[in-house]
Design a protein around this motif. Structure first.
Motif, PDB file in Angstrom:
ATOM      1  N   ILE A 106       0.843  -1.204   0.000  1.00 17.23           N
ATOM      2  CA  ILE A 106       0.000   0.000   0.000  1.00 17.23           C
ATOM      3  C   ILE A 106       0.878   1.253   0.000  1.00 17.23           C
ATOM      4  O   ILE A 106       0.646   2.195  -0.771  1.00 17.23           O
ATOM      5  CB  ILE A 106      -0.963  -0.025   1.211  1.00 17.23           C
ATOM      6  CG1 ILE A 106      -2.072  -1.045   0.945  1.00 17.23           C
ATOM      7  CG2 ILE A 106      -1.557   1.352   1.500  1.00 17.23           C
ATOM      8  CD1 ILE A 106      -2.915  -1.394   2.136  1.00 17.23           C
ATOM      9  N   LEU A 107       1.897   1.260   0.837  1.00 19.07           N
ATOM     10  CA  LEU A 107       2.800   2.420   0.905  1.00 19.07           C
ATOM     11  C   LEU A 107       3.498   2.645  -0.432  1.00 19.07           C
ATOM     12  O   LEU A 107       3.658   3.783  -0.872  1.00 19.07           O
ATOM     13  CB  LEU A 107       3.824   2.214   2.021  1.00 19.07           C
ATOM     14  CG  LEU A 107       3.260   2.531   3.410  1.00 19.07           C
ATOM     15  CD1 LEU A 107       4.114   1.903   4.499  1.00 19.07           C
ATOM     16  CD2 LEU A 107       3.146   4.041   3.627  1.00 19.07           C
ATOM     17  N   LYS A 108       3.875   1.556  -1.077  1.00 23.44           N
ATOM     18  CA  LYS A 108       4.530   1.677  -2.384  1.00 23.44           C
ATOM     19  C   LYS A 108       3.559   2.318  -3.384  1.00 23.44           C
ATOM     20  O   LYS A 108       3.899   3.249  -4.106  1.00 23.44           O
ATOM     21  CB  LYS A 108       4.917   0.268  -2.865  1.00 23.44           C
ATOM     22  CG  LYS A 108       6.269   0.188  -3.518  1.00 23.44           C
ATOM     23  CD  LYS A 108       6.563  -1.153  -4.179  1.00 23.44           C
ATOM     24  CE  LYS A 108       6.235  -2.394  -3.380  1.00 23.44           C
ATOM     25  NZ  LYS A 108       6.320  -3.638  -4.184  1.00 23.44           N
ATOM     26  N   ARG A 109       2.313   1.831  -3.374  1.00 20.86           N
ATOM     27  CA  ARG A 109       1.327   2.337  -4.345  1.00 20.86           C
ATOM     28  C   ARG A 109       0.931   3.785  -4.071  1.00 20.86           C
ATOM     29  O   ARG A 109       0.531   4.501  -4.984  1.00 20.86           O
ATOM     30  CB  ARG A 109       0.070   1.458  -4.320  1.00 20.86           C
ATOM     31  CG  ARG A 109       0.301   0.047  -4.844  1.00 20.86           C
ATOM     32  CD  ARG A 109      -0.989  -0.746  -4.825  1.00 20.86           C
ATOM     33  NE  ARG A 109      -0.785  -2.164  -5.061  1.00 20.86           N
ATOM     34  CZ  ARG A 109      -1.698  -3.100  -4.800  1.00 20.86           C
ATOM     35  NH1 ARG A 109      -2.866  -2.765  -4.311  1.00 20.86           N
ATOM     36  NH2 ARG A 109      -1.444  -4.361  -5.040  1.00 20.86           N
ATOM     37  N   LEU A 110       1.020   4.192  -2.806  1.00 20.55           N
ATOM     38  CA  LEU A 110       0.559   5.555  -2.457  1.00 20.55           C
ATOM     39  C   LEU A 110       1.699   6.561  -2.325  1.00 20.55           C
ATOM     40  O   LEU A 110       1.486   7.671  -1.828  1.00 20.55           O
ATOM     41  CB  LEU A 110      -0.240   5.526  -1.146  1.00 20.55           C
ATOM     42  CG  LEU A 110      -1.574   4.776  -1.177  1.00 20.55           C
ATOM     43  CD1 LEU A 110      -2.253   4.848   0.175  1.00 20.55           C
ATOM     44  CD2 LEU A 110      -2.496   5.346  -2.257  1.00 20.55           C
ATOM     45  N   GLU A 111       2.872   6.168  -2.785  1.00 21.19           N
ATOM     46  CA  GLU A 111       4.015   7.074  -2.681  1.00 21.19           C
ATOM     47  C   GLU A 111       3.724   8.387  -3.412  1.00 21.19           C
ATOM     48  O   GLU A 111       3.282   8.383  -4.560  1.00 21.19           O
ATOM     49  CB  GLU A 111       5.243   6.400  -3.298  1.00 21.19           C
ATOM     50  CG  GLU A 111       6.538   6.853  -2.662  1.00 21.19           C
ATOM     51  CD  GLU A 111       7.735   6.216  -3.334  1.00 21.19           C
ATOM     52  OE1 GLU A 111       7.703   4.992  -3.555  1.00 21.19           O
ATOM     53  OE2 GLU A 111       8.670   6.966  -3.645  1.00 21.19           O
ATOM     54  N   GLY A 112       3.922   9.503  -2.730  1.00 25.11           N
ATOM     55  CA  GLY A 112       3.732  10.829  -3.343  1.00 25.11           C
ATOM     56  C   GLY A 112       2.282  11.260  -3.447  1.00 25.11           C
ATOM     57  O   GLY A 112       1.985  12.361  -3.899  1.00 25.11           O
ATOM     58  N   ASP A 113       1.349  10.410  -3.011  1.00 20.66           N
ATOM     59  CA  ASP A 113      -0.081  10.751  -3.130  1.00 20.66           C
ATOM     60  C   ASP A 113      -0.472  11.855  -2.144  1.00 20.66           C
ATOM     61  O   ASP A 113      -0.085  11.822  -0.989  1.00 20.66           O
ATOM     62  CB  ASP A 113      -0.920   9.495  -2.858  1.00 20.66           C
ATOM     63  CG  ASP A 113      -2.406   9.803  -2.885  1.00 20.66           C
ATOM     64  OD1 ASP A 113      -2.952   9.916  -3.988  1.00 20.66           O
ATOM     65  OD2 ASP A 113      -3.000   9.977  -1.808  1.00 20.66           O
ATOM     66  N   LYS A 114      -1.237  12.844  -2.664  1.00 23.03           N
ATOM     67  CA  LYS A 114      -1.666  13.952  -1.788  1.00 23.03           C
ATOM     68  C   LYS A 114      -3.193  14.028  -1.708  1.00 23.03           C
ATOM     69  O   LYS A 114      -3.740  15.006  -1.223  1.00 23.03           O
ATOM     70  CB  LYS A 114      -1.135  15.278  -2.344  1.00 23.03           C
ATOM     71  CG  LYS A 114       0.372  15.366  -2.469  1.00 23.03           C
ATOM     72  CD  LYS A 114       0.967  16.202  -1.335  1.00 23.03           C
ATOM     73  CE  LYS A 114       2.453  16.440  -1.480  1.00 23.03           C
ATOM     74  NZ  LYS A 114       3.285  15.249  -1.569  1.00 23.03           N
ATOM     75  N   THR A 115      -3.861  13.013  -2.234  1.00 22.94           N
ATOM     76  CA  THR A 115      -5.325  13.117  -2.325  1.00 22.94           C
ATOM     77  C   THR A 115      -6.045  12.418  -1.170  1.00 22.94           C
ATOM     78  O   THR A 115      -7.259  12.410  -1.121  1.00 22.94           O
ATOM     79  CB  THR A 115      -5.832  12.501  -3.654  1.00 22.94           C
ATOM     80  OG1 THR A 115      -5.539  11.097  -3.638  1.00 22.94           O
ATOM     81  CG2 THR A 115      -5.175  13.142  -4.862  1.00 22.94           C
ATOM     82  N   ARG A 116      -5.271  11.794  -0.257  1.00 23.51           N
ATOM     83  CA  ARG A 116      -5.906  11.081   0.864  1.00 23.51           C
ATOM     84  C   ARG A 116      -5.675  11.843   2.167  1.00 23.51           C
ATOM     85  O   ARG A 116      -4.621  11.706   2.804  1.00 23.51           O
ATOM     86  CB  ARG A 116      -5.323   9.667   1.001  1.00 23.51           C
ATOM     87  CG  ARG A 116      -6.035   8.588   0.226  1.00 23.51           C
ATOM     88  CD  ARG A 116      -5.733   8.591  -1.232  1.00 23.51           C
ATOM     89  NE  ARG A 116      -6.268   7.419  -1.915  1.00 23.51           N
ATOM     90  CZ  ARG A 116      -5.793   6.976  -3.056  1.00 23.51           C
ATOM     91  NH1 ARG A 116      -4.800   7.601  -3.665  1.00 23.51           N
ATOM     92  NH2 ARG A 116      -6.332   5.920  -3.636  1.00 23.51           N
ATOM     93  N   PRO A 117      -6.675  12.637   2.602  1.00 22.36           N
ATOM     94  CA  PRO A 117      -6.509  13.469   3.800  1.00 22.36           C
ATOM     95  C   PRO A 117      -6.113  12.666   5.041  1.00 22.36           C
ATOM     96  O   PRO A 117      -5.370  13.162   5.887  1.00 22.36           O
ATOM     97  CB  PRO A 117      -7.891  14.093   4.006  1.00 22.36           C
ATOM     98  CG  PRO A 117      -8.604  13.950   2.720  1.00 22.36           C
ATOM     99  CD  PRO A 117      -8.012  12.786   1.994  1.00 22.36           C
ATOM    100  N   LEU A 118      -6.569  11.424   5.153  1.00 26.30           N
ATOM    101  CA  LEU A 118      -6.285  10.644   6.365  1.00 26.30           C
ATOM    102  C   LEU A 118      -4.829  10.212   6.461  1.00 26.30           C
ATOM    103  O   LEU A 118      -4.376   9.780   7.518  1.00 26.30           O
ATOM    104  CB  LEU A 118      -7.178   9.403   6.430  1.00 26.30           C
ATOM    105  CG  LEU A 118      -8.661   9.663   6.666  1.00 26.30           C
ATOM    106  CD1 LEU A 118      -9.405   8.340   6.709  1.00 26.30           C
ATOM    107  CD2 LEU A 118      -8.878  10.412   7.977  1.00 26.30           C
ATOM    108  N   LEU A 119      -4.084  10.333   5.359  1.00 24.27           N
ATOM    109  CA  LEU A 119      -2.698   9.855   5.376  1.00 24.27           C
ATOM    110  C   LEU A 119      -1.672  10.984   5.314  1.00 24.27           C
ATOM    111  O   LEU A 119      -0.490  10.749   5.102  1.00 24.27           O
ATOM    112  CB  LEU A 119      -2.468   8.873   4.217  1.00 24.27           C
ATOM    113  CG  LEU A 119      -3.332   7.609   4.234  1.00 24.27           C
ATOM    114  CD1 LEU A 119      -2.990   6.712   3.061  1.00 24.27           C
ATOM    115  CD2 LEU A 119      -3.180   6.846   5.543  1.00 24.27           C
ATOM    116  N   ILE A 120      -2.135  12.213   5.531  1.00 27.99           N
ATOM    117  CA  ILE A 120      -1.205  13.341   5.501  1.00 27.99           C
ATOM    118  C   ILE A 120      -0.309  13.257   6.742  1.00 27.99           C
ATOM    119  O   ILE A 120      -0.776  13.002   7.850  1.00 27.99           O
ATOM    120  CB  ILE A 120      -1.975  14.694   5.442  1.00 27.99           C
ATOM    121  CG1 ILE A 120      -2.660  14.823   4.085  1.00 27.99           C
ATOM    122  CG2 ILE A 120      -1.036  15.881   5.682  1.00 27.99           C
ATOM    123  CD1 ILE A 120      -3.677  15.935   3.998  1.00 27.99           C
TER     124      ILE A 120
END
Ligand code: S3P
Length: 164
Positions: A106-120
């Motif tokens: 999951i971390l690999k797939r979401l690298e650099g993602d800014k669209t998920r407020p819960l993971l900021i």
């Protein structure tokens, strides 16, 4: 046939698998987050900023109930399972498929993602914590569980179709 609900954590591949499954089964696909955005005219980030998670969850539940319960693939936001009434709705109205993935994947797939407020912020800590908190809820809702870690889209779709 009853609609197929794809559930799972952020980055578990719901959108990608939903589109591929849609082609394989020749069924249209709709997404609960997209419905929330369409209803409000706002992005998910804007809704979290303006109304907080509680406001978002209320809208999400409302939209889930307006999505077709027959002949559709429904992709859902990762937190749809937080409300018991949503888990019950999906179980009663469709076939619920959990796309499972390891925290590392999951971390690999979401690298650099800014669209998920819960993971900021502390993304790694948050993924591990939220995923472990939610796992019992995903399992409670799911009819079918597919492990997606290290599998191609084709393999996942094939496995899923065999288990519907
Ligand atoms: C959320 C997942 C997101 C979106 C919102 C909250 C969650 O959807 O609904 O940011 O609580 O897991 P995706 O799972 O499509 O990223």
């Amino acid at each position: 046939m009853k609609s197929i609900y794809l559930i799972g954590f952020m980055g578990s591949g719901k959108t990608t698998i939903g589109k591929a499954l849609s082609l394989s089964l020749n069924l249209p696909v709709m997404d609960s987050d997209e419905e929330v955005s369409r209803l409000t005219g706002k992005t998910i980030v804007e809704i979290f900023e303006g109304e907080g998670e509680v406001g978002f969850r209320t809208l999400e539940t409302k939209c889930l109930r307006n999505l077709p319960v027959e002949n559709f693939i429904i992709t859902t936001g990762g937190g749809i399972v937080l409300k018991e009434e949503n888990r019950q709705w999906m179980r009663e109205n469709g076939k619920v498929v959990l796309l499972d993935a390891s925290p590392e994947e999951i971390l690999k797939r979401l690298e650099g993602d800014k669209t998920r407020p819960l993971l900021i912020g502390e993304k790694e800590t948050k993924v591990v914590k939220i995923l472990s908190e939610r796992m019992p809820l995903y399992l409670d809702a799911a009819d079918v569980i597919i492990d997606t870690t290290d599998k191609s889209v084709e393999t996942i779709v094939e496995e899923l179709m065999n288990r519907l």
